[in-house]
Design a protein around this motif. Structure first.
Motif, PDB file in Angstrom:
ATOM      1  N   GLU A 154      -7.665  10.732  24.309  1.00 47.63           N
ATOM      2  CA  GLU A 154      -8.852  10.175  23.674  1.00 47.63           C
ATOM      3  C   GLU A 154      -8.832   8.656  23.813  1.00 47.63           C
ATOM      4  N   THR A 155      -9.989   8.074  24.123  1.00 46.26           N
ATOM      5  CA  THR A 155     -10.065   6.625  24.212  1.00 46.26           C
ATOM      6  C   THR A 155      -9.855   6.022  22.839  1.00 46.26           C
ATOM      7  N   GLN A 156      -8.938   5.077  22.752  1.00 47.33           N
ATOM      8  CA  GLN A 156      -8.589   4.497  21.466  1.00 47.33           C
ATOM      9  C   GLN A 156      -9.589   3.429  21.049  1.00 47.33           C
ATOM     10  N   LEU A 157      -9.865   3.401  19.752  1.00 51.92           N
ATOM     11  CA  LEU A 157     -10.621   2.305  19.180  1.00 51.92           C
ATOM     12  C   LEU A 157      -9.678   1.140  18.931  1.00 51.92           C
ATOM     13  N   GLN A 158     -10.236  -0.059  18.903  1.00 51.52           N
ATOM     14  CA  GLN A 158      -9.429  -1.227  18.557  1.00 51.52           C
ATOM     15  C   GLN A 158      -8.747  -1.018  17.196  1.00 51.52           C
ATOM     16  N   LEU A 159      -9.443  -0.388  16.282  1.00 51.78           N
ATOM     17  CA  LEU A 159      -8.865  -0.157  14.954  1.00 51.78           C
ATOM     18  C   LEU A 159      -7.692   0.815  15.000  1.00 51.78           C
ATOM     19  N   ASP A 160      -7.752   1.819  15.879  1.00 54.01           N
ATOM     20  CA  ASP A 160      -6.623   2.732  16.038  1.00 54.01           C
ATOM     21  C   ASP A 160      -5.362   1.958  16.408  1.00 54.01           C
ATOM     22  N   ILE A 161      -5.494   1.099  17.398  1.00 53.17           N
ATOM     23  CA  ILE A 161      -4.357   0.327  17.901  1.00 53.17           C
ATOM     24  C   ILE A 161      -3.843  -0.618  16.826  1.00 53.17           C
ATOM     25  N   GLN A 162      -4.752  -1.317  16.168  1.00 50.26           N
ATOM     26  CA  GLN A 162      -4.353  -2.268  15.135  1.00 50.26           C
ATOM     27  C   GLN A 162      -3.660  -1.566  13.971  1.00 50.26           C
ATOM     28  N   SER A 163      -4.204  -0.429  13.546  1.00 52.08           N
ATOM     29  CA  SER A 163      -3.612   0.309  12.427  1.00 52.08           C
ATOM     30  C   SER A 163      -2.222   0.813  12.785  1.00 52.08           C
ATOM     31  N   ASP A 164      -2.060   1.293  14.012  1.00 49.33           N
ATOM     32  CA  ASP A 164      -0.762   1.771  14.481  1.00 49.33           C
ATOM     33  C   ASP A 164       0.270   0.649  14.445  1.00 49.33           C
ATOM     34  N   LEU A 165      -0.109  -0.526  14.907  1.00 42.19           N
ATOM     35  CA  LEU A 165       0.810  -1.662  14.925  1.00 42.19           C
ATOM     36  C   LEU A 165       1.168  -2.113  13.515  1.00 42.19           C
ATOM     37  N   ILE A 166       0.211  -2.076  12.613  1.00 42.70           N
ATOM     38  CA  ILE A 166       0.475  -2.466  11.222  1.00 42.70           C
ATOM     39  C   ILE A 166       1.524  -1.566  10.596  1.00 42.70           C
ATOM     40  N   ILE A 167       1.344  -0.257  10.743  1.00 41.73           N
ATOM     41  CA  ILE A 167       2.284   0.688  10.140  1.00 41.73           C
ATOM     42  C   ILE A 167       3.668   0.565  10.779  1.00 41.73           C
ATOM     43  N   GLU A 168       3.704   0.454  12.092  1.00 39.91           N
ATOM     44  CA  GLU A 168       4.990   0.269  12.782  1.00 39.91           C
ATOM     45  C   GLU A 168       5.711  -0.969  12.259  1.00 39.91           C
ATOM     46  N   GLU A 169       4.976  -2.041  12.091  1.00 44.14           N
ATOM     47  CA  GLU A 169       5.579  -3.290  11.617  1.00 44.14           C
ATOM     48  C   GLU A 169       6.135  -3.145  10.213  1.00 44.14           C
ATOM     49  N   GLU A 170       5.388  -2.514   9.325  1.00 42.13           N
ATOM     50  CA  GLU A 170       5.845  -2.365   7.937  1.00 42.13           C
ATOM     51  C   GLU A 170       7.043  -1.422   7.837  1.00 42.13           C
ATOM     52  N   LEU A 171       7.003  -0.302   8.560  1.00 40.88           N
ATOM     53  CA  LEU A 171       8.111   0.664   8.482  1.00 40.88           C
ATOM     54  C   LEU A 171       9.369   0.141   9.168  1.00 40.88           C
ATOM     55  N   SER A 172       9.201  -0.733  10.153  1.00 41.47           N
ATOM     56  CA  SER A 172      10.364  -1.266  10.865  1.00 41.47           C
ATOM     57  C   SER A 172      11.230  -2.141   9.962  1.00 41.47           C
ATOM     58  N   GLN A 173      10.695  -2.561   8.829  1.00 46.76           N
ATOM     59  CA  GLN A 173      11.451  -3.397   7.903  1.00 46.76           C
ATOM     60  C   GLN A 173      12.272  -2.582   6.899  1.00 46.76           C
ATOM     61  N   ILE A 174      12.159  -1.234   6.975  1.00 50.66           N
ATOM     62  CA  ILE A 174      12.866  -0.361   6.034  1.00 50.66           C
ATOM     63  C   ILE A 174      14.120   0.182   6.718  1.00 50.66           C
ATOM     64  N   GLU A 175      15.296  -0.160   6.189  1.00 51.28           N
ATOM     65  CA  GLU A 175      16.552   0.245   6.823  1.00 51.28           C
ATOM     66  C   GLU A 175      16.715   1.759   6.873  1.00 51.28           C
ATOM     67  N   GLY A 176      16.141   2.466   5.909  1.00 51.56           N
ATOM     68  CA  GLY A 176      16.318   3.908   5.840  1.00 51.56           C
ATOM     69  C   GLY A 176      15.501   4.698   6.841  1.00 51.56           C
ATOM     70  N   VAL A 177      14.589   4.036   7.564  1.00 48.58           N
ATOM     71  CA  VAL A 177      13.740   4.734   8.528  1.00 48.58           C
ATOM     72  C   VAL A 177      14.436   4.767   9.884  1.00 48.58           C
ATOM     73  N   HIS A 178      14.762   5.956  10.341  1.00 52.89           N
ATOM     74  CA  HIS A 178      15.430   6.132  11.628  1.00 52.89           C
ATOM     75  C   HIS A 178      14.426   6.117  12.782  1.00 52.89           C
ATOM     76  N   THR A 179      13.403   6.993  12.691  1.00 55.10           N
ATOM     77  CA  THR A 179      12.464   7.183  13.799  1.00 55.10           C
ATOM     78  C   THR A 179      11.047   7.324  13.278  1.00 55.10           C
ATOM     79  N   ILE A 180      10.103   6.798  14.015  1.00 54.95           N
ATOM     80  CA  ILE A 180       8.692   7.014  13.711  1.00 54.95           C
ATOM     81  C   ILE A 180       8.038   7.716  14.893  1.00 54.95           C
ATOM     82  N   ALA A 181       7.019   8.498  14.584  1.00 55.91           N
ATOM     83  CA  ALA A 181       6.183   9.130  15.605  1.00 55.91           C
ATOM     84  C   ALA A 181       4.742   8.935  15.175  1.00 55.91           C
ATOM     85  N   SER A 182       3.917   8.492  16.091  1.00 52.92           N
ATOM     86  CA  SER A 182       2.526   8.189  15.778  1.00 52.92           C
ATOM     87  C   SER A 182       1.591   9.007  16.650  1.00 52.92           C
TER      88      SER A 182
END
Length: 281
Positions: A35-63
């Motif tokens: 599916e062609t991504q919306l700009q908001l899809d990409i931005q939202s994905d990056l936001i969540i990745e950035e926030e979860l990457s700061q949590i030591e207890g998170v091993h892996t993410i899948a989006s």
């Protein structure tokens, strides 16, 4: 678990701001489903990745927006699957959309699921979090999420939210859906999974269905990002979630983007679905 919930809340506040101000046009990229991504899809994905990457207890993410899982911390033990902005194509017509999170411990399998969460971006921003046997509703007020109440489903509801392309439904499925309407169930279907299921939860019950059909035999909704998180929430709230015949949390995806037919609702409606589908075996 508190750091993860806090990261989700921070993500939600940032995504709400992006919805308010971000270009909602299409990008030149496609997601894992073609599916062609919306700009908001990409931005939202990056936001969540950035926030979860700061949590030591998170091993892996899948989006839903990434082809493969991403390891964040080898020493972590939580695996988090998320749909950054479910229903994003509805933003340009100003309908509610949402983010969905499934939180697993040790692996992306339903028996390892320990919590799930979703956020609704509508006239108000609300967050629902299922953990340790409770489903809690939070409301964003003055820049912070405040606890509102616990959510419990009734044994029987009044809402019918049927998804999928109707001309592709099996005849017995259409007969079942029509029978709910004949008994006075009200149609509530926005085209967004999050707002429709949120309405069923907050109104006490009903049925949301997205069956396997001739155009999509295995359904459209993804197990790890959409089906399992809502199944966990509905079961915790006193309802049920099946694929027509079996409990969806007993299924095991072969790939992170595998889909499944799904039915969510209060017990009375889901028991009827099971009975109808059993008659077709």
């Amino acid at each position: 678990m508190n750091p993860i919930l806090t990261a989700i809340q921070k993500s939600a506040i940032r995504i709400k701001h992006a919805i308010d101000v971000k270009d909602i046009g299409y990008s030149q990229e496609q997601n894992s489903s073609g599916e062609t991504q919306l700009q908001l899809d990409i931005q939202s994905d990056l936001i969540i990745e950035e926030e979860l990457s700061q949590i030591e207890g998170v091993h892996t993410i899948a989006s839903e927006e990434k082809e493969e899982p991403m390891i964040l911390n080898e020493n972590g033990h939580y695996f988090i699957a998320f749909d950054p902005l479910d229903g994003s194509s509805l933003v340009d017509v100003n309908l509610s959309v949402g983010s969905i999170f499934g939180i697993y411990e040790g692996a992306f399998t339903p028996e390892k699921m320990v919590a799930s969460c979703y956020v609704v971006y509508g006239p108000r921003v609300e967050l629902v979090f299922a953990y340790e046997g409770k489903v809690k509703l939070y409301l964003l007020q003055n820049g912070e999420f405040e606890y509102v109440k616990e959510i419990h489903l009734n044994e029987k509801g009044k809402i019918n939210a049927p998804g999928g392309t109707q001309q592709c439904w099996a005849p017995f499925h259409k007969t079942m859906i029509d029978s709910f309407f004949a008994r006075g169930y009200r149609l509530r279907y926005s085209g967004g999974m999050v707002p429709d299921l949120h309405q069923i939860l907050l109104k006490g019950g009903g049925l949301f269905s997205y069956p396997g059909a001739s155009d999509k035999p295995e359904g459209k909704l993804r197990m790890l990002f959409e089906v399992f998180p809502f199944a966990f929430i509905f079961e915790t709230a006193g309802g049920k979630a099946v694929d027509g015949t079996i409990r969806v949390l007993e299924k095991n995806p072969r790939h992170v983007h595998d889909t499944s037919p799904c039915f969510f609702g209060s017990c009375d409606e889901i028991n009827e679905v099971i009975s109808v589908y059993a008659g077709q075996q």
